[in-house]
Write a protein that holds these residues in place. Structure first.
Motif, mmCIF file in Angstrom:
data_model
loop_
_atom_site.group_PDB
_atom_site.id
_atom_site.type_symbol
_atom_site.label_atom_id
_atom_site.label_comp_id
_atom_site.label_asym_id
_atom_site.label_seq_id
_atom_site.Cartn_x
_atom_site.Cartn_y
_atom_site.Cartn_z
ATOM 1 N N THR A 182 1.006 -1.163 -0.071
ATOM 2 C CA THR A 182 0.024 0.125 0.063
ATOM 3 C C THR A 182 0.999 1.101 0.326
ATOM 4 O OG1 THR A 182 -1.330 -1.466 1.176
ATOM 5 C CG2 THR A 182 -2.390 1.358 1.357
ATOM 6 N N PHE A 183 1.688 1.786 1.130
ATOM 7 C CA PHE A 183 2.675 2.286 1.393
ATOM 8 C C PHE A 183 3.289 2.088 -0.499
ATOM 9 C CE2 PHE A 183 6.549 4.358 1.404
ATOM 10 C CZ PHE A 183 6.717 5.869 1.932
ATOM 11 N N ARG A 184 3.831 1.270 -1.499
ATOM 12 C CA ARG A 184 4.322 1.168 -2.294
ATOM 13 C C ARG A 184 3.450 2.759 -3.171
ATOM 14 N NH1 ARG A 184 8.719 1.752 -0.412
ATOM 15 N NH2 ARG A 184 10.161 0.332 0.004
ATOM 16 N N ALA A 185 2.150 1.956 -3.513
ATOM 17 C CA ALA A 185 0.842 2.844 -4.306
ATOM 18 C C ALA A 185 0.381 4.312 -3.864
ATOM 19 C CB ALA A 185 0.079 2.069 -4.176
ATOM 20 N N PHE A 186 0.835 4.455 -2.795
ATOM 21 C CA PHE A 186 1.094 5.189 -2.050
ATOM 22 C C PHE A 186 2.774 6.681 -2.985
ATOM 23 C CE2 PHE A 186 1.939 8.464 1.430
ATOM 24 C CZ PHE A 186 0.829 9.633 1.222
ATOM 25 N N GLU A 187 3.620 6.042 -2.715
ATOM 26 C CA GLU A 187 4.317 6.828 -3.159
ATOM 27 C C GLU A 187 4.510 6.857 -3.884
ATOM 28 O OE1 GLU A 187 9.145 6.009 -0.959
ATOM 29 O OE2 GLU A 187 8.271 4.161 -2.265
ATOM 30 N N HIS A 188 3.828 6.384 -5.207
ATOM 31 C CA HIS A 188 4.169 6.617 -6.269
ATOM 32 C C HIS A 188 3.343 7.858 -7.070
ATOM 33 C CE1 HIS A 188 3.610 5.297 -10.824
ATOM 34 N NE2 HIS A 188 2.302 5.319 -10.810
ATOM 35 N N HIS A 189 2.620 7.932 -5.907
ATOM 36 C CA HIS A 189 1.396 8.731 -6.534
ATOM 37 C C HIS A 189 2.375 10.560 -5.656
ATOM 38 C CE1 HIS A 189 -1.633 6.559 -8.969
ATOM 39 N NE2 HIS A 189 -2.048 5.902 -7.813
ATOM 40 N N CYS A 190 2.520 9.975 -4.277
ATOM 41 C CA CYS A 190 2.487 11.539 -3.983
ATOM 42 C C CYS A 190 4.651 11.524 -3.359
ATOM 43 C CB CYS A 190 2.009 11.099 -2.933
ATOM 44 S SG CYS A 190 0.153 10.765 -2.553
ATOM 45 N N ALA A 191 5.017 11.037 -4.312
ATOM 46 C CA ALA A 191 6.211 11.038 -3.843
ATOM 47 C C ALA A 191 7.098 12.387 -4.192
ATOM 48 C CB ALA A 191 7.638 10.087 -4.821
ATOM 49 N N ALA A 192 6.486 13.208 -4.814
ATOM 50 C CA ALA A 192 7.187 14.447 -5.153
ATOM 51 C C ALA A 192 6.417 15.287 -3.530
ATOM 52 C CB ALA A 192 6.287 15.865 -6.152
ATOM 53 N N LEU A 193 5.464 14.680 -3.659
ATOM 54 C CA LEU A 193 4.782 15.352 -1.700
ATOM 55 C C LEU A 193 5.567 15.346 -0.749
ATOM 56 C CD1 LEU A 193 3.100 17.869 -0.923
ATOM 57 C CD2 LEU A 193 0.625 16.071 -0.780
ATOM 58 N N LEU A 194 6.134 13.835 -0.706
ATOM 59 C CA LEU A 194 6.930 13.311 0.453
ATOM 60 C C LEU A 194 8.353 14.140 -0.034
ATOM 61 C CD1 LEU A 194 5.945 10.020 -0.055
ATOM 62 C CD2 LEU A 194 5.713 11.408 1.843
ATOM 63 N N GLN A 195 8.633 14.826 -0.811
ATOM 64 C CA GLN A 195 10.358 14.858 -0.883
ATOM 65 C C GLN A 195 10.232 16.881 -0.840
ATOM 66 O OE1 GLN A 195 10.726 13.033 -4.867
ATOM 67 N NE2 GLN A 195 12.009 11.146 -4.388
ATOM 68 N N GLY A 196 9.506 17.120 -1.134
ATOM 69 C CA GLY A 196 9.264 19.154 -0.587
ATOM 70 C C GLY A 196 9.559 19.437 0.433
ATOM 71 N N GLY A 197 9.783 18.293 1.604
ATOM 72 C CA GLY A 197 10.351 19.380 2.771
ATOM 73 C C GLY A 197 8.696 19.711 3.430
ATOM 74 N N GLN A 198 7.489 19.785 3.302
ATOM 75 C CA GLN A 198 6.875 20.627 3.339
ATOM 76 C C GLN A 198 5.814 19.994 4.648
ATOM 77 O OE1 GLN A 198 3.477 21.855 1.035
ATOM 78 N NE2 GLN A 198 2.109 22.291 2.583
ATOM 79 N N LEU A 199 6.582 18.420 4.089
ATOM 80 C CA LEU A 199 5.566 17.197 5.559
ATOM 81 C C LEU A 199 6.417 17.178 6.570
ATOM 82 C CD1 LEU A 199 3.780 15.059 2.098
ATOM 83 C CD2 LEU A 199 3.322 17.126 3.826
ATOM 84 N N ARG A 200 4.943 17.376 8.012
ATOM 85 C CA ARG A 200 5.828 16.649 8.834
ATOM 86 C C ARG A 200 5.732 15.783 9.416
ATOM 87 N NH1 ARG A 200 5.520 21.836 12.559
ATOM 88 N NH2 ARG A 200 6.754 20.782 14.866
ATOM 89 N N TYR A 201 4.946 15.147 9.312
ATOM 90 C CA TYR A 201 3.805 14.028 9.714
ATOM 91 C C TYR A 201 3.213 13.114 8.572
ATOM 92 C CZ TYR A 201 -0.419 15.419 10.557
ATOM 93 O OH TYR A 201 -1.745 16.097 10.517
ATOM 94 N N LEU A 202 3.832 11.764 8.913
ATOM 95 C CA LEU A 202 2.893 10.754 8.302
ATOM 96 C C LEU A 202 2.274 9.732 8.762
ATOM 97 C CD1 LEU A 202 1.768 9.284 5.388
ATOM 98 C CD2 LEU A 202 3.954 8.023 5.380
ATOM 99 N N ASN A 203 0.955 9.708 8.958
ATOM 100 C CA ASN A 203 -0.177 9.009 9.295
ATOM 101 C C ASN A 203 -0.338 7.790 8.418
ATOM 102 O OD1 ASN A 203 -1.771 7.028 10.826
ATOM 103 N ND2 ASN A 203 -2.340 9.180 12.198
ATOM 104 N N LEU A 204 0.003 6.042 8.751
ATOM 105 C CA LEU A 204 0.000 5.205 8.202
ATOM 106 C C LEU A 204 -1.538 4.540 8.489
ATOM 107 C CD1 LEU A 204 3.746 3.456 7.100
ATOM 108 C CD2 LEU A 204 1.709 5.154 6.334
ATOM 109 N N GLY A 205 -2.054 5.355 9.540
ATOM 110 C CA GLY A 205 -3.602 4.127 9.934
ATOM 111 C C GLY A 205 -3.852 3.159 10.996
ATOM 112 N N GLY A 206 -4.840 2.348 10.930
ATOM 113 C CA GLY A 206 -4.648 1.356 11.561
ATOM 114 C C GLY A 206 -4.928 -0.098 10.390
ATOM 115 N N GLY A 207 -5.182 -1.232 10.861
ATOM 116 C CA GLY A 207 -5.332 -2.240 10.488
ATOM 117 C C GLY A 207 -4.125 -3.186 10.579
ATOM 118 N N HIS A 208 -3.920 -2.761 10.915
ATOM 119 C CA HIS A 208 -2.032 -3.835 11.401
ATOM 120 C C HIS A 208 -2.547 -4.364 12.319
ATOM 121 C CE1 HIS A 208 -0.360 -0.375 9.432
ATOM 122 N NE2 HIS A 208 -1.073 0.763 10.075
ATOM 123 N N TRP A 209 -2.224 -6.054 12.542
ATOM 124 C CA TRP A 209 -2.361 -6.796 13.047
ATOM 125 C C TRP A 209 -0.885 -7.044 13.128
ATOM 126 C CZ3 TRP A 209 -5.530 -11.921 11.049
ATOM 127 C CH2 TRP A 209 -6.451 -11.567 11.418
#
Length: 402
Positions: A182-209
């Motif tokens: 899932t993260f790879r799919a998200f990263e594919h779409h949002c890599a530029a935003l992740l790399q832009g230096g604007q973001l301070r946090y990333l919440n990966l939600g729940g559902g993890h066993w």
């Protein structure tokens, strides 16, 4: 009387695992109150959690009373709720660009926002399903949860002014590999935003066993470390079930046993509809045990919470064991059936039946449907003492609807 019985020792076992993952990976572990919000039991988790995630104002108020960070996501906010959340939440995540733009000026003008004490994020729908049950999959076609990447792109750069975080939550009862995928799919779409230096946090939600024995915790830690190193963001996880899984049971009594049109029915003093709705919604088949008198643990599977002086005989599938029953509820809903089970010996009126793993997504969903008496809520302390922390009576039913 029926009761939910929660083991504090089992809760702490799960909490130590989650705390360890947080320590090793640098991620901050939150408790998802939507899954488990028993205040007395949550006290046992306080030394192990960074805080709590809330789905709205009431859960956020509870989180505030417990201490630690409060992260909030809701599909939509009322203005008066948002103004109160601004006074104490650490993160407030928005579900749509239009709602963020509608409330942005209020958010950014708040003194806590100017001081960097409250940050704002957007929930993203990576449009990548890994789930197996549509009702719990935020990536199904037509989902109302999260902003598809193409919609975020259409909104333009100005829509991101004031945004410090992104939030993705797509999993339900899944492993580390599904998160990586899932993260790879998200990263594919949002890599530029992740790399832009604007973001301070990333919440990966729940559902993890994460606390399941088979969960690949080293793979999870590796991913979290990679994200922090590559993008310089603080990573959050907000499991719910993982904190409370295998920590509690619902103890029920047999009220009646009878045969009808070729079926042998056992009516319990609990309801699938009112007390464990996932049995009908998911649908979900709980593990069931008959309680038999005896000393010491019997061989074979055991429920999450065992009491001294009891032995537990696991129920089988329909036809697997000699004594079959359809376990049903004392309500007028025809489909309020827990399922068809078989037992080694007959069930009798007054027998105790244990429905396993009933801490998470049970108590938080309960109702007083049909006026069926609500189970007590009890804690089992590590020294073996039981504490009843909540009893429900007629007044709870009569006063609920005014």
């Amino acid at each position: 009387m029926a009761e939910f019985l929660i083991s504090l020792e089992a809760l702490e076992r799960n909490a130590r695992i989650l705390h360890g993952v947080g320590q090793e990976s640098g991620a901050r572990m939150l408790v998802a109150l939507k899954a488990f919000s028993c205040t007395a039991a949550l006290q046992a988790l306080r030394p192990y959690t960074a805080g709590y995630c809330a789905s709205g104002l009431y859960e956020a108020r509870l989180a505030r009373s417990l201490g630690g960070e409060v992260a909030v996501f809701s599909p939509a906010y009322r203005e008066e709720e948002l103004r109160e959340l601004l006074d104490f939440a650490a993160h407030i995540d928005f579900n749509s660009v239009p709602q963020w733009l509608r409330f942005r000026s209020i958010c950014l003008a708040h003194p806590r926002a100017k001081a960097g004490q409250v940050l704002f994020g957007l929930r993203i729908n990576p449009c990548h399903s890994t789930g197996h049950t549509a009702i719990y999959d935020p990536c199904v076609p037509g989902s109302r949860l999260g902003i598809p990447p193409q919609e975020l792109e259409k909104a333009g750069a100005d829509a991101l002014r004031g945004i410090s975080g992104l939030h993705i939550h797509t999993l339900c009862e899944q492993g580390a590999q599904e998160l990586v995928e899932t993260f790879r799919a998200f990263e594919h779409h949002c890599a530029a935003l992740l790399q832009g230096g604007q973001l301070r946090y990333l919440n990966l939600g729940g559902g993890h066993w994460i606390t399941k024995p088979f969960y690949d915790r080293p793979a999870l830690v590796a991913l979290l470390q990679e994200i922090r190193a590559k993008y310089g963001v603080q990573v959050y996880l907000e499991p719910g079930e993982a904190w409370a899984i295998h920590t509690g049971v619902l103890r029920a009594r047999v009220l009646d046993v009878f045969e009808s049109l070729g079926y042998r029915h056992a009516i319990l003093d609990v309801s699938a509809s009112a007390h464990m709705p996932d049995v009908l919604e998911m649908p979900y088949r709980p593990d069931v045990f008959a309680v038999r008198a005896g000393q010491g643990a019997a061989a074979g599977p055991q429920p999450a919470v065992c009491l001294p002086g009891e032995q537990y005989s696991p129920a089988g599938e329909k036809g697997e064991k000699p004594c079959g029953y359809r376990l049903g509820a004392p309500t007028c809903l025809a489909g309020d059936v827990i399922g068809d089970f078989s037992f080694d010996s007959p069930l009798n009126v007054g027998d105790t039946v244990v429905l396993d793993d009933m801490s998470h997504y049970t108590m938080v969903k309960t109702t007083h449907f049909n006026g069926v008496p609500h189970p007590d809520i009890c804690l089992l302390h590590p020294d073996g003492t039981r504490e009843c922390i909540r009893k429900f009576g007629f007044d709870d039913f009569a006063n609920r609807l005014g």
